[in-house]
Scaffold this motif. Structure first.
Motif, mmCIF file in Angstrom:
data_model
loop_
_atom_site.group_PDB
_atom_site.id
_atom_site.type_symbol
_atom_site.label_atom_id
_atom_site.label_comp_id
_atom_site.label_asym_id
_atom_site.label_seq_id
_atom_site.Cartn_x
_atom_site.Cartn_y
_atom_site.Cartn_z
ATOM 1 N N PRO A 146 -0.671 -12.278 -36.676
ATOM 2 C CA PRO A 146 -1.438 -13.505 -36.475
ATOM 3 C C PRO A 146 -0.990 -14.325 -35.269
ATOM 4 N N GLY A 147 0.071 -13.879 -34.596
ATOM 5 C CA GLY A 147 0.589 -14.645 -33.459
ATOM 6 C C GLY A 147 -0.438 -14.899 -32.370
ATOM 7 N N PHE A 148 -1.218 -13.869 -32.009
ATOM 8 C CA PHE A 148 -2.211 -14.039 -30.939
ATOM 9 C C PHE A 148 -3.311 -15.005 -31.341
ATOM 10 N N ARG A 149 -3.812 -14.852 -32.573
ATOM 11 C CA ARG A 149 -4.853 -15.761 -33.054
ATOM 12 C C ARG A 149 -4.359 -17.202 -33.008
ATOM 13 N N ASP A 150 -3.148 -17.414 -33.501
ATOM 14 C CA ASP A 150 -2.589 -18.762 -33.557
ATOM 15 C C ASP A 150 -2.307 -19.319 -32.165
ATOM 16 N N LEU A 151 -1.768 -18.491 -31.280
ATOM 17 C CA LEU A 151 -1.466 -18.949 -29.924
ATOM 18 C C LEU A 151 -2.737 -19.290 -29.160
ATOM 19 N N ALA A 152 -3.710 -18.392 -29.167
ATOM 20 C CA ALA A 152 -4.960 -18.650 -28.436
ATOM 21 C C ALA A 152 -5.644 -19.898 -28.966
ATOM 22 N N GLY A 153 -5.704 -20.040 -30.286
ATOM 23 C CA GLY A 153 -6.330 -21.219 -30.878
ATOM 24 C C GLY A 153 -5.601 -22.499 -30.517
ATOM 25 N N SER A 154 -4.295 -22.437 -30.471
ATOM 26 C CA SER A 154 -3.480 -23.612 -30.133
ATOM 27 C C SER A 154 -3.610 -24.010 -28.662
ATOM 28 N N LEU A 155 -3.596 -23.018 -27.775
ATOM 29 C CA LEU A 155 -3.634 -23.309 -26.336
ATOM 30 C C LEU A 155 -5.005 -23.788 -25.865
ATOM 31 N N ALA A 156 -6.067 -23.244 -26.463
ATOM 32 C CA ALA A 156 -7.435 -23.461 -25.966
ATOM 33 C C ALA A 156 -7.950 -24.855 -26.304
#
Length: 177
Positions: free
Chosen positions: A119-129
């Motif tokens: 889930p790291g990518f989902r969480d990172l992309a959602g957080s950064l965007a």
């Protein structure tokens, strides 16, 4: 006075892997499925063709078998293959760990492609965007970040300045969309 340089992050989630069955393969050793192999090549063709124009400076790849295979098949479709570093810290990394890895990139790196996991990518992309077309941000949020999916984010400034809401989601694509 000079403007802050624009940096780009290309997050590539590994393609479809064999189901978790520790009696067959430990998680780190799970290979791609046939569909995963096809999707990884298709993702490479998207990056090389209709996807955003990217001049990749660096590639960071988790050390798992499925991420290494995804990168190998994706890279084979690219006109030029940038240097790849196999980074153990990316395996099972959460958003905070991923942000730490990105924050350590050399300042002469303008665009990085990272091959890793949910889930790291989902969480990172959602957080950064924090910015970007609403339909793209909604597609990313509702998809959960598909296997062989790609999120392209951009932000002004240094890698050390990257944080929640600082980036713009420029593209989100997957063979499953």
């Amino acid at each position: 006075m000079s403007e802050d340089p624009t940096r780009r992050i290309v997050l590539l989630r590994h393609a479809k892997a064999d189901p978790k069955d520790r009696t067959v393969h430990p998680d780190h050793e799970r290979p791609l499925t046939g569909r995963g192999r096809l999707d990884a090549a298709r993702t490479g063709r998207w990056l090389a063709g209709p996807g955003p124009d990217l001049d990749l400076d660096q590639v960071l790849v988790s050390t798992s078998v499925r991420t290494r295979e995804t990168w190998e098949l994706t890279a084979a479709e690219l006109p030029e293959q940038p240097p790849a570093v196999f980074e153990p810290h990316l395996y099972r990394a959460g958003a905070g760990e991923l942000l730490t890895v990105l924050g350590r990139l050399p300042e002469d790196t303008a665009t990085v492609l990272v091959v890793g996991h949910n889930p790291g990518f989902r969480d990172l992309a959602g957080s950064l965007a924090g910015r970007g077309p609403e339909d793209l941000r909604e597609r990313l949020e509702h998809s959960g970040f598909h296997t062989a999916g790609v999120a392209v984010l951009s932000f002004p400034g240094s890698w050390a300045d990257l944080g929640p809401g600082r980036a713009r989601l420029d593209a989100y694509w997957s063979p499953r969309l």
